[in-house]
Design a protein around this motif. Structure first.
Motif, PDB file in Angstrom:
ATOM      1  N   ALA A   1       0.836  -1.204   0.000  1.00 11.52           N
ATOM      2  CA  ALA A   1       0.000   0.000   0.000  1.00 11.52           C
ATOM      3  C   ALA A   1       0.866   1.247   0.000  1.00 11.52           C
ATOM      4  CB  ALA A   1      -0.926  -0.003   1.223  1.00 11.52           C
ATOM      5  N   ALA A   2       1.963   1.222   0.768  1.00  8.93           N
ATOM      6  CA  ALA A   2       2.868   2.376   0.788  1.00  8.93           C
ATOM      7  C   ALA A   2       3.490   2.588  -0.580  1.00  8.93           C
ATOM      8  CB  ALA A   2       3.952   2.171   1.850  1.00  8.93           C
ATOM      9  N   GLY A   3       3.840   1.500  -1.261  1.00  5.79           N
ATOM     10  CA  GLY A   3       4.392   1.609  -2.615  1.00  5.79           C
ATOM     11  C   GLY A   3       3.376   2.228  -3.564  1.00  5.79           C
ATOM     12  N   ASP A   4       2.106   1.815  -3.439  1.00  7.26           N
ATOM     13  CA  ASP A   4       1.053   2.400  -4.278  1.00  7.26           C
ATOM     14  C   ASP A   4       0.911   3.895  -4.007  1.00  7.26           C
ATOM     15  OD1 ASP A   4       0.588  -0.082  -5.353  1.00  7.26           O
ATOM     16  OD2 ASP A   4      -1.214  -0.492  -4.135  1.00  7.26           O
ATOM     17  N   VAL A   5       0.972   4.260  -2.725  1.00  4.97           N
ATOM     18  CA  VAL A   5       0.851   5.684  -2.362  1.00  4.97           C
ATOM     19  C   VAL A   5       2.025   6.475  -2.937  1.00  4.97           C
ATOM     20  CG1 VAL A   5       0.954   7.305  -0.414  1.00  4.97           C
ATOM     21  CG2 VAL A   5      -0.548   5.301  -0.303  1.00  4.97           C
ATOM     22  N   LEU A   6       3.226   5.947  -2.799  1.00  4.77           N
ATOM     23  CA  LEU A   6       4.398   6.646  -3.326  1.00  4.77           C
ATOM     24  C   LEU A   6       4.323   6.790  -4.847  1.00  4.77           C
ATOM     25  CD1 LEU A   6       7.253   5.093  -1.167  1.00  4.77           C
ATOM     26  CD2 LEU A   6       6.349   7.424  -1.046  1.00  4.77           C
ATOM     27  N   TYR A   7       3.876   5.720  -5.525  1.00  3.40           N
ATOM     28  CA  TYR A   7       3.739   5.775  -6.974  1.00  3.40           C
ATOM     29  C   TYR A   7       2.710   6.843  -7.357  1.00  3.40           C
ATOM     30  CZ  TYR A   7       2.502   4.460 -11.717  1.00  3.40           C
ATOM     31  OH  TYR A   7       2.243   4.494 -13.061  1.00  3.40           O
ATOM     32  N   THR A   8       1.589   6.867  -6.624  1.00  2.00           N
ATOM     33  CA  THR A   8       0.552   7.854  -6.925  1.00  2.00           C
ATOM     34  C   THR A   8       1.061   9.273  -6.679  1.00  2.00           C
ATOM     35  OG1 THR A   8      -1.127   6.241  -6.296  1.00  2.00           O
ATOM     36  CG2 THR A   8      -1.823   8.528  -6.398  1.00  2.00           C
ATOM     37  N   GLN A   9       1.792   9.477  -5.596  1.00  7.10           N
ATOM     38  CA  GLN A   9       2.347  10.803  -5.312  1.00  7.10           C
ATOM     39  C   GLN A   9       3.322  11.226  -6.405  1.00  7.10           C
ATOM     40  OE1 GLN A   9       4.106  10.367  -1.437  1.00  7.10           O
ATOM     41  NE2 GLN A   9       2.229  10.972  -0.363  1.00  7.10           N
ATOM     42  N   LYS A  10       4.170  10.314  -6.826  1.00  6.02           N
ATOM     43  CA  LYS A  10       5.151  10.625  -7.871  1.00  6.02           C
ATOM     44  C   LYS A  10       4.439  10.990  -9.170  1.00  6.02           C
ATOM     45  CE  LYS A  10       9.208   8.543 -10.046  1.00  6.02           C
ATOM     46  NZ  LYS A  10      10.021   7.321 -10.123  1.00  6.02           N
ATOM     47  N   ARG A  11       3.423  10.183  -9.502  1.00  2.00           N
ATOM     48  CA  ARG A  11       2.647  10.445 -10.714  1.00  2.00           C
ATOM     49  C   ARG A  11       1.943  11.803 -10.637  1.00  2.00           C
ATOM     50  NH1 ARG A  11      -2.362   6.934 -12.414  1.00  2.00           N
ATOM     51  NH2 ARG A  11      -2.813   7.952 -14.345  1.00  2.00           N
ATOM     52  N   HIS A  12       1.387  12.112  -9.476  1.00  2.00           N
ATOM     53  CA  HIS A  12       0.702  13.383  -9.272  1.00  2.00           C
ATOM     54  C   HIS A  12       1.688  14.554  -9.446  1.00  2.00           C
ATOM     55  CE1 HIS A  12      -2.253  16.147  -7.676  1.00  2.00           C
ATOM     56  NE2 HIS A  12      -1.377  16.578  -6.784  1.00  2.00           N
ATOM     57  N   ARG A  13       2.889  14.425  -8.891  1.00  5.10           N
ATOM     58  CA  ARG A  13       3.897  15.483  -9.038  1.00  5.10           C
ATOM     59  C   ARG A  13       4.283  15.664 -10.501  1.00  5.10           C
ATOM     60  NH1 ARG A  13       7.254  12.963  -4.597  1.00  5.10           N
ATOM     61  NH2 ARG A  13       6.115  13.586  -2.762  1.00  5.10           N
ATOM     62  N   ARG A  14       4.416  14.519 -11.218  1.00  6.00           N
ATOM     63  CA  ARG A  14       4.749  14.604 -12.629  1.00  6.00           C
ATOM     64  C   ARG A  14       3.671  15.350 -13.406  1.00  6.00           C
ATOM     65  NH1 ARG A  14       5.216   9.093 -14.615  1.00  6.00           N
ATOM     66  NH2 ARG A  14       6.071   8.513 -12.635  1.00  6.00           N
ATOM     67  N   LEU A  15       2.409  15.022 -13.118  1.00  5.68           N
ATOM     68  CA  LEU A  15       1.303  15.700 -13.801  1.00  5.68           C
ATOM     69  C   LEU A  15       1.289  17.186 -13.473  1.00  5.68           C
ATOM     70  CD1 LEU A  15      -1.560  13.072 -13.374  1.00  5.68           C
ATOM     71  CD2 LEU A  15      -0.378  13.690 -15.480  1.00  5.68           C
ATOM     72  N   LEU A  16       1.542  17.516 -12.192  1.00  4.17           N
ATOM     73  CA  LEU A  16       1.572  18.934 -11.811  1.00  4.17           C
ATOM     74  C   LEU A  16       2.715  19.659 -12.503  1.00  4.17           C
ATOM     75  CD1 LEU A  16       0.812  18.906  -7.966  1.00  4.17           C
ATOM     76  CD2 LEU A  16      -0.667  19.689  -9.822  1.00  4.17           C
ATOM     77  N   SER A  17       3.876  19.008 -12.587  1.00  2.43           N
ATOM     78  CA  SER A  17       5.010  19.666 -13.245  1.00  2.43           C
ATOM     79  C   SER A  17       4.730  19.830 -14.741  1.00  2.43           C
ATOM     80  CB  SER A  17       6.299  18.896 -13.004  1.00  2.43           C
ATOM     81  OG  SER A  17       6.275  17.672 -13.661  1.00  2.43           O
ATOM     82  N   ARG A  18       4.001  18.916 -15.361  1.00  3.55           N
ATOM     83  CA  ARG A  18       3.641  19.044 -16.779  1.00  3.55           C
ATOM     84  C   ARG A  18       2.683  20.219 -16.960  1.00  3.55           C
ATOM     85  NH1 ARG A  18       2.376  12.898 -18.748  1.00  3.55           N
ATOM     86  NH2 ARG A  18       4.470  12.099 -18.551  1.00  3.55           N
ATOM     87  N   ARG A  19       1.743  20.334 -16.031  1.00  3.75           N
ATOM     88  CA  ARG A  19       0.777  21.457 -16.144  1.00  3.75           C
ATOM     89  C   ARG A  19       1.499  22.793 -16.006  1.00  3.75           C
ATOM     90  NH1 ARG A  19      -4.229  19.380 -12.415  1.00  3.75           N
ATOM     91  NH2 ARG A  19      -4.853  17.675 -13.769  1.00  3.75           N
ATOM     92  N   LYS A  20       2.456  22.857 -15.069  1.00  4.95           N
ATOM     93  CA  LYS A  20       3.193  24.097 -14.879  1.00  4.95           C
ATOM     94  C   LYS A  20       3.994  24.437 -16.145  1.00  4.95           C
ATOM     95  CE  LYS A  20       3.714  23.941  -9.881  1.00  4.95           C
ATOM     96  NZ  LYS A  20       4.613  23.782  -8.749  1.00  4.95           N
ATOM     97  N   LYS A  21       4.602  23.392 -16.735  1.00  3.05           N
ATOM     98  CA  LYS A  21       5.373  23.616 -17.957  1.00  3.05           C
ATOM     99  C   LYS A  21       4.435  24.060 -19.090  1.00  3.05           C
ATOM    100  CE  LYS A  21       9.126  20.351 -17.144  1.00  3.05           C
ATOM    101  NZ  LYS A  21       9.760  19.115 -17.566  1.00  3.05           N
ATOM    102  N   ALA A  22       3.273  23.423 -19.144  1.00  5.99           N
ATOM    103  CA  ALA A  22       2.315  23.764 -20.213  1.00  5.99           C
ATOM    104  C   ALA A  22       1.831  25.194 -20.034  1.00  5.99           C
ATOM    105  CB  ALA A  22       1.153  22.785 -20.192  1.00  5.99           C
ATOM    106  N   LYS A  23       1.587  25.643 -18.815  1.00  8.16           N
ATOM    107  CA  LYS A  23       1.136  27.010 -18.552  1.00  8.16           C
ATOM    108  C   LYS A  23       2.243  28.003 -18.865  1.00  8.16           C
ATOM    109  CE  LYS A  23      -2.288  26.216 -14.939  1.00  8.16           C
ATOM    110  NZ  LYS A  23      -2.649  26.423 -13.556  1.00  8.16           N
ATOM    111  N   THR A  24       3.473  27.619 -18.546  1.00 10.43           N
ATOM    112  CA  THR A  24       4.586  28.514 -18.794  1.00 10.43           C
ATOM    113  C   THR A  24       4.816  28.645 -20.304  1.00 10.43           C
ATOM    114  OG1 THR A  24       5.609  27.270 -16.960  1.00 10.43           O
ATOM    115  CG2 THR A  24       6.858  29.032 -17.871  1.00 10.43           C
ATOM    116  N   ILE A  25       4.684  27.563 -21.016  1.00 10.22           N
ATOM    117  CA  ILE A  25       4.907  27.581 -22.455  1.00 10.22           C
ATOM    118  C   ILE A  25       3.721  28.241 -23.152  1.00 10.22           C
ATOM    119  CG2 ILE A  25       5.220  26.119 -24.488  1.00 10.22           C
ATOM    120  CD1 ILE A  25       6.638  24.124 -22.720  1.00 10.22           C
TER     121      ILE A  25
END
Length: 106
Positions: free
Chosen positions: A81-105
């Protein structure tokens, strides 16, 4: 020659004395045998007690192993379960960083 009846009687008396001696010897031997029997019985009783103690310890160890297996199963589930949570957090951060890049671009 002597009187055959007297000799026969003397012979019988000798046999009786000999038989009494054998009986006394047997009685003398019975005491150590009885003592040995008592010692053997005591040893058997002690062995049974030790055997019961070992069986009880074995049951406790078996129960402890079962508890350990159950705990390890819970630990495995928690880690998964902890691995699933960490994977989800990592994925969420990646999506947020993509959105920030998309907004900046964009």
């Amino acid at each position: 020659m002597g009187n055959p009846i007297k000799e026969f009687k003397n012979s019988l008396d000798g046999l009786k004395r000999s038989l009494d001696g054998v009986k006394q010897s047997v009685d003398g031997l019975k005491e150590p045998v009885d003592e040995v029997k008592a010692n053997i019985q005591e040893t058997v009783d002690e062995a049974k007690t030790r055997s019961d103690s070992v069986k009880m310890q074995f049951r406790r160890m078996k129960a402890s192993v079962q508890e350990t297996k159950a705990v390890l199963g819970e630990v495995r589930e928690t880690i998964s379960a902890a691995g699933d949570v960490l994977y989800t957090q990592k994925r969420h951060r990646r999506l947020l960083s993509r959105r920030k890049k998309a907004k900046t671009i964009g």
